[in-house]
Every structure is written in structure tokens, then in C-alpha cells.
Write an enzyme that holds these catalytic residues in place. Structure first.
Site, PDB file in Angstrom:
ATOM      1  N   LYS A 141      27.217  -5.433 -13.042  1.00 30.74           N
ATOM      2  CA  LYS A 141      28.069  -5.068 -11.628  1.00 30.74           C
ATOM      3  C   LYS A 141      27.517  -3.740 -11.137  1.00 30.74           C
ATOM      4  O   LYS A 141      27.454  -3.717  -9.840  1.00 30.74           O
ATOM      5  CB  LYS A 141      29.576  -4.780 -11.845  1.00 30.74           C
ATOM      6  CG  LYS A 141      30.461  -6.108 -12.521  1.00 30.74           C
ATOM      7  CD  LYS A 141      30.233  -7.337 -11.389  1.00 30.74           C
ATOM      8  CE  LYS A 141      31.019  -8.249 -11.730  1.00 30.74           C
ATOM      9  NZ  LYS A 141      31.118  -9.634 -10.886  1.00 30.74           N
ATOM     10  N   TYR A 145      28.411  -5.866 -19.077  1.00 33.96           N
ATOM     11  CA  TYR A 145      29.163  -6.322 -17.740  1.00 33.96           C
ATOM     12  C   TYR A 145      29.224  -5.036 -16.565  1.00 33.96           C
ATOM     13  O   TYR A 145      28.882  -5.488 -15.550  1.00 33.96           O
ATOM     14  CB  TYR A 145      30.772  -6.445 -18.224  1.00 33.96           C
ATOM     15  CG  TYR A 145      31.504  -6.977 -16.892  1.00 33.96           C
ATOM     16  CD1 TYR A 145      31.692  -8.210 -16.181  1.00 33.96           C
ATOM     17  CD2 TYR A 145      32.333  -6.011 -16.410  1.00 33.96           C
ATOM     18  CE1 TYR A 145      32.379  -8.551 -15.110  1.00 33.96           C
ATOM     19  CE2 TYR A 145      33.142  -6.410 -15.201  1.00 33.96           C
ATOM     20  CZ  TYR A 145      33.182  -7.515 -14.906  1.00 33.96           C
ATOM     21  OH  TYR A 145      33.795  -8.011 -13.642  1.00 33.96           O
ATOM     22  N   SER A 169      33.125  -5.195  -8.842  1.00 32.56           N
ATOM     23  CA  SER A 169      34.044  -4.587 -10.068  1.00 32.56           C
ATOM     24  C   SER A 169      34.139  -2.964  -9.745  1.00 32.56           C
ATOM     25  O   SER A 169      33.164  -2.391  -9.676  1.00 32.56           O
ATOM     26  CB  SER A 169      33.892  -5.122 -11.226  1.00 32.56           C
ATOM     27  OG  SER A 169      34.922  -4.240 -12.172  1.00 32.56           O
TER      28      SER A 169
END
EC number: 1.1.1.10
Length: 244
Positions: free
Chosen positions: A153, A149, A136
Site C-alpha cells: 500500500k 501488506y 489503506s
């Protein structure tokens, strides 16, 4: 353009919806035999109805033992797409152990486990292969409420490079794609508020979010022989977000 995917055997995680499901459809259309992995049986059933011939495995990748059992006999795999992920958004001061553990178990640990299973099989067969990790733009930019998150990533990007380094001598390439917001059904719902969308769109030089096919096209390129000198890369599919 022939991508040389016909006859290859591909495994896709997070295959029930969104990017994963579209990747399965595109791979089968390119002539690959696809193993679709999801934790939701209903999604796999509807995928088989839409795309007969797809092999399915229903397992929760957050469960190490269940994953080992489910995938240990999956058979030879030439291409792997690690797409399964969760996004549990919390302000930093409110991050819970449960959200942390689930996020790292699915977004990072499962990538290690599934890739180990697949890569060991490739090496035992003496077969080259390609792995694509779906990362991402959040791996490289801080976003509010994305502490865990973004961390998963960011770790995935470095894992991609380490896998490329150590698996390269076995002729296994490993790359990542790093999308911006993608207009899956969930993406359309989550970014339907024009004000919220404008804040992000103002940071994207091309002024638009990614469509699912934009990400799938990048994945297929990195799986194909057209990218046979590319490994350890993180490919933005972000309309220029990361240059701002």
C-alpha cells in the site's frame, strides 16, 4: 448533488464483494455503465442478479497473461477503480515468498497492468478520464503482522502520484482513497473481538470504523467532475487515524 457520472463507462476490480461491489451498485445508480471484474464467478453471478445490466469479467488479476487477454477487448473505459487486493498477514520473520509474490502481484502489479490497458485506451480516444486506487491507512503506518501488506500500500500511494504526474498531460486524473478498517462482512468478522477492536478504535479520534458507504462516497467524488482539479492525492477515510 449531480456527480456527472451518467453515461460514463466505469471498470471496477475486486467487484465481487465489499467496497468493490458497493462501488458498482453506486456507479450504476448514478447512471454509469459498469464493467465488474472479479476472480470469483459466483460473486459476479449474484452481482448481476442484484444489479442487472452490469457487464462482468471473471479473471485472476495475479495472472498477467490472463488479465491481458480478458481486458484487452473490454472496450472504452472512462473511469477506473482499482480495488482488488489481498491481505496476507504474517510476522516479518515468517514472511514467505508465496505471500510476498501474491500480495505484490495483486495489490501493485495488477494496478499497473489494468491502468495501462485503460489509460492507453483513453489516450487513443483523446478522452479525459479518472482513476481511483483503493489504498489503506496501512500505507502510512506500521501495523503488526502487516509487513507485506503495508509495503504494497505504501508503494501504491507512490504509484498513484507517479500515474498522476505522467497521465495528467493526457487529462487523466489519478487519486487514492486510504480507508481505516471498513465494516464489510469480512471487516465485521475480523474485528468482532472487542479487545482487538478497542486497540484500534483508541487510535481513531472519531472513535469508530468506516462504513462501506464512507469509502464509496469518497471514490465517487474522486471519479466525478466535482474533483476535476484534484489529482495525485491520497484521501484518508480513517476517522482521523493518520493524525495520531
Amino acid at each position: 448533488m449531480d456527480l456527472g457520472l451518467a453515461g460514463r463507462r466505469a471498470l471496477v476490480t475486486g467487484a465481487g464483494k465489499g467496497i468493490g461491489r458497493s462501488t458498482v451498485l453506486a456507479l450504476q445508480a448514478a447512471g454509469a455503465h459498469v464493467v465488474a471484474v472479479s476472480r470469483t464467478q459466483a460473486d459476479l453471478d449474484s452481482l448481476v442478479s442484484e444489479c442487472p445490466g452490469v457487464e462482468t469479467v471473471c479473471v485472476d488479476l495475479a495472472d498477467w497473461e490472463a488479465t491481458e487477454q480478458a481486458l484487452s477487448s473490454v472496450g472504452p473505459v472512462d473511469l477506473l477503480v482499482n480495488n482488488a487486493a489481498v491481505a496476507l498477514l504474517q510476522p516479518f520473520l515468517e514472511v514467505t515468498k508465496e505471500a510476498f509474490d501474491m500480495s505484490f502481484n495483486v495489490n501493485l502489479r495488477a494496478v499497473i497492468q489494468v491502468s495501462q490497458i485503460v489509460a492507453r485506451g483513453m489516450i487513443a480516444r483523446g478522452a479525459p478520464g479518472a482513476i481511483v486506487n483503493v489504498s489503506s491507512q496501512a500505507s502510512q503506518r506500521a501495523l503488526a503482522n502487516h509487513s507485506v501488506y503495508c509495503s504494497t500500500k505504501g508503494a501504491l500511494d507512490m504509484l498513484t502520484k507517479m500515474m498522476a504526474l505522467e497521465l495528467g498531460p493526457h487529462k487523466i486524473r489519478v487519486n487514492a482513497v486510504n480507508p481505516t478498517v471498513v465494516m464489510t462482512s469480512m471487516g465485521r468478522t475480523n474485528w468482532s473481538d472487542p479487545h482487538k477492536a478497542k486497540v484500534m478504535l483508541d487510535r481513531i479520534p472519531l472513535g469508530k470504523f468506516a462504513e462501506v458507504e464512507n469509502v464509496v462516497d469518497a471514490i465517487l467524488f474522486l471519479l466525478s467532475h466535482r474533483s476535476n482539479m484534484t489529482t495525485g492525492s491520497t484521501l484518508p477515510v480513517d476517522g482521523g487515524f493518520l493524525v495520531t
